[in-house]
Scaffold this motif. Structure first.
Motif, short mmCIF file in Angstrom:
data_model
loop_
_atom_site.label_atom_id
_atom_site.label_comp_id
_atom_site.label_asym_id
_atom_site.label_seq_id
_atom_site.Cartn_x
_atom_site.Cartn_y
_atom_site.Cartn_z
N HIS A 203 3.42 -7.78 0.51
CA HIS A 203 2.87 -7.68 -0.85
C HIS A 203 4.03 -7.43 -1.80
O HIS A 203 4.80 -6.47 -1.61
N LEU A 204 4.13 -8.26 -2.82
CA LEU A 204 5.29 -8.18 -3.71
C LEU A 204 5.53 -6.75 -4.24
O LEU A 204 6.61 -6.19 -4.08
N ASN A 205 4.53 -6.19 -4.88
CA ASN A 205 4.77 -4.88 -5.53
C ASN A 205 4.88 -3.72 -4.54
O ASN A 205 5.36 -2.65 -4.89
N PHE B 60 -3.11 3.46 -2.01
CA PHE B 60 -3.53 2.62 -3.14
C PHE B 60 -3.18 3.26 -4.49
O PHE B 60 -2.96 2.56 -5.47
N PHE C 199 0.38 2.12 -5.32
CA PHE C 199 0.48 0.78 -5.93
C PHE C 199 0.20 0.86 -7.43
O PHE C 199 0.82 0.14 -8.21
N HIS D 232 2.55 -0.56 -10.35
CA HIS D 232 2.05 -1.53 -11.35
C HIS D 232 2.38 -1.10 -12.78
O HIS D 232 2.64 -1.93 -13.65
N SER E 128 1.02 -11.88 -3.91
CA SER E 128 0.89 -10.97 -5.04
C SER E 128 -0.37 -11.27 -5.83
O SER E 128 -0.83 -12.42 -5.90
N THR E 129 -0.93 -10.22 -6.43
CA THR E 129 -2.15 -10.33 -7.22
C THR E 129 -1.78 -10.65 -8.67
O THR E 129 -1.15 -9.82 -9.33
N ASP F 182 -7.72 -9.42 -5.13
CA ASP F 182 -7.96 -8.00 -4.90
C ASP F 182 -9.47 -7.81 -4.81
O ASP F 182 -10.19 -8.06 -5.78
N SER G 279 -6.98 -9.09 -0.18
CA SER G 279 -6.47 -7.75 0.12
C SER G 279 -7.09 -6.72 -0.81
O SER G 279 -8.11 -6.98 -1.44
N GLY G 280 -6.47 -5.58 -0.93
CA GLY G 280 -6.99 -4.50 -1.76
C GLY G 280 -7.68 -3.45 -0.89
O GLY G 280 -7.80 -3.62 0.33
N HIS H 228 -7.14 -10.05 4.93
CA HIS H 228 -7.15 -8.72 5.55
C HIS H 228 -8.53 -8.55 6.19
O HIS H 228 -9.55 -8.64 5.50
N GLU I 48 -9.39 -3.68 8.51
CA GLU I 48 -8.28 -2.73 8.37
C GLU I 48 -8.79 -1.30 8.60
O GLU I 48 -8.04 -0.41 8.97
N ASP J 67 4.38 -5.54 5.52
CA ASP J 67 3.29 -5.16 4.61
C ASP J 67 3.85 -4.77 3.24
O ASP J 67 3.71 -5.51 2.27
N ASP J 68 4.47 -3.58 3.17
CA ASP J 68 4.97 -3.04 1.90
C ASP J 68 6.28 -2.32 2.21
O ASP J 68 6.30 -1.10 2.38
C1 6MZ Z 1 -4.79 -3.90 1.59
C2 6MZ Z 1 -2.89 -3.95 0.29
C3 6MZ Z 1 -2.21 -3.17 1.25
O1 6MZ Z 1 -0.40 -7.72 -5.18
O2 6MZ Z 1 0.54 -6.13 -6.86
N1 6MZ Z 1 -2.05 -4.20 -0.71
N2 6MZ Z 1 -4.17 -4.32 0.48
N3 6MZ Z 1 -4.21 -3.14 2.51
C4 6MZ Z 1 -2.93 -2.74 2.39
N4 6MZ Z 1 -2.42 -1.91 3.35
C5 6MZ Z 1 -1.53 -0.84 3.10
N5 6MZ Z 1 -0.94 -3.01 0.82
C6 6MZ Z 1 -0.85 -3.65 -0.39
O3 6MZ Z 1 1.01 -5.79 -4.41
C7 6MZ Z 1 0.28 -4.58 -4.31
C8 6MZ Z 1 -1.15 -4.85 -3.91
O4 6MZ Z 1 -1.21 -5.37 -2.57
C9 6MZ Z 1 -2.41 -4.95 -1.93
C10 6MZ Z 1 -3.15 -4.06 -2.91
O5 6MZ Z 1 -4.11 -4.83 -3.60
C11 6MZ Z 1 -2.04 -3.62 -3.85
O6 6MZ Z 1 -2.51 -3.25 -5.14
P1 6MZ Z 1 0.78 -6.86 -5.57
O7 6MZ Z 1 2.07 -7.64 -5.59
#
Ligand code: 6MZ
Length: 347
Positions: free
Chosen positions: A20-22, A61, A64, A68, A100-101, A142, A174-175, A202, A205, A287-288
């Motif tokens: 996920h980008l952010n 969450f 994130f 943002h 990314s969202t 999301d 996702s979300g 997803h 989870e 993931d992140d």
């Molecule tokens: C579900 C996740 C996530 O989209 O703003 N995101 N969604 N499960 C996870 N497990 C930990 N990790 C990240 O990147 C951030 C967004 O990615 C999703 C969430 O919607 C989060 O707000 P972007 O680039």
């Protein structure tokens, strides 16, 4: 995982399919963003889950949301995306799918279209820099935003599927898994699929999503994010597993994320083992990487130390991931050639 990966894991050519980008923004980039926006009073510690720390998924969450706030202009998105791509390239990733969202921000005039255009521009800039990494993008839905926004995202993705020179290849769902229900998003996902967008969803989870997973597996998706609670040993079901096996749907597995977010109690109990023993296609992912303070080399090292995989086993895992990408067949062949060329350096 907080140890440094060694030479083998860093040099191993890798494929990253779940980033996920952010969530991937490094502490160095966070510092630059904080300097741009001192009035927000955000500290670096609010954007990452460090060594030995655990959080609930809800708390993840919240993190994130903080990021943002820091990333709310095209300028920010351009910097964040180019930095993230360069970091993955420096970590030995040869093929990357970023998700990314698309977000709009009324304060800064950021539009969803501008958001995606900027991500695509950053991918192009990195290509022009000559980095040894092929980057594609998935537009994320999301789940908290409901059916209408999901449909808008699909339409936007359709536009970019045609106009982005191959950069936008699919959709991610996702979300926060506790919010919303997949059945409401089914029409949007079906439409995306019919338009030629690949689907990475997803699924399961958290434990309470069996009915939703069953429904979404009928699409079927092209890949599954996490799938932590699909199998019977953790309260899933054999019929869910059978659907995954029948359609040969690869799973994207993110060990550090699942342990730090406490959906998996410890590394040795990660569902990697279940699917690996079945010989099912799985892809190790971060993931992140920013939020969970990891990188893909560390994730590979973690898999090998936890489950006793040899260097050869890891090589096979990373090579098999090429077939799970959403890249065109010609690119997959080029990547396989690259792996063949690089192998003598490591063995
Ligand atoms: C579900 C996740 C996530 O989209 O703003 N995101 N969604 N499960 C996870 N497990 C930990 N990790 C990240 O990147 C951030 C967004 O990615 C999703 C969430 O919607 C989060 O707000 P972007 O680039």
């Amino acid at each position: 995982m907080d140890t440094q990966a060694d030479f083998f894991h860093r040099t191993l050519p890798k494929v990253e399919l779940h980033a996920h980008l952010n969530g991937s923004v490094s502490s160095q980039t966070i510092d630059k963003l904080i300097r741009r926006k001192p009035h927000l009073n955000i500290e670096r510690s609010m954007t990452a889950i460090g060594k030995g720390q655990r959080r609930t998924l809800e708390e993840c969450f919240q993190v994130f949301k903080v990021i943002h706030q820091l990333v709310d202009t095209e300028e920010d998105i351009l910097m964040v995306t180019t930095d993230v791509i360069r970091e993955f390239a420096a970590d030995g990733v040869k093929y990357l799918e970023l998700r990314s969202t698309p977000r709009e921000e009324t304060n800064t005039g950021l539009t969803k279209k501008g958001y995606v255009e900027t991500v695509v521009k950053a991918i192009q800039l990195c290509k022009n820099e000559g980095l040894d990494i092929d980057v594609r993008c998935l537009m994320a839905i999301d789940r908290r935003n409901g059916a209408q926004v999901a449909m808008e995202t699909v339409k936007l993705a359709e536009e970019f599927l045609l106009s982005s020179d191959g950069s936008v290849v699919g959709l991610d769902l996702s979300g926060d898994p506790k919010v919303g229900h997949g059945k409401d998003l089914l029409p949007a996902l079906q439409r995306g699929r019919n338009s030629g967008l690949k689907l990475s969803l997803h699924l399961s989870e958290i434990p309470s999503q069996l009915e939703e997973s069953d429904l979404l597996l009928n699409l079927p998706p092209d890949r599954i994010g996490h799938g932590t609670f699909l199998h019977p040993e953790v309260g899933g079901s054999q019929s869910l597993v059978d659907k995954v096996l029948k359609n040969n749907i690869p799973l994207e597995l993110c060990l550090t994320s699942n342990v730090k977010g406490q959906t998996v109690p410890c590394y040795s109990q990660h569902h990697f083992k279940y699917w690996y023993q079945l010989g099912h296609p799985i892809v190790i992912c971060t993931d992140d990487k920013g939020v969970f303070c990891t990188d893909l080399s560390q994730e590979y090292q973690l898999v090998s130390s936890t489950f006793g995989l040899s260097h050869e086993d890891l090589w096979n895992l990373s090579e098999q991931a090429i077939d799970c990408t959403f890249a065109p067949e010609t690119i997959k062949q080029q990547l396989k050639q690259k792996w063949t060329d690089l192998k003598p350096r490591l063995f």
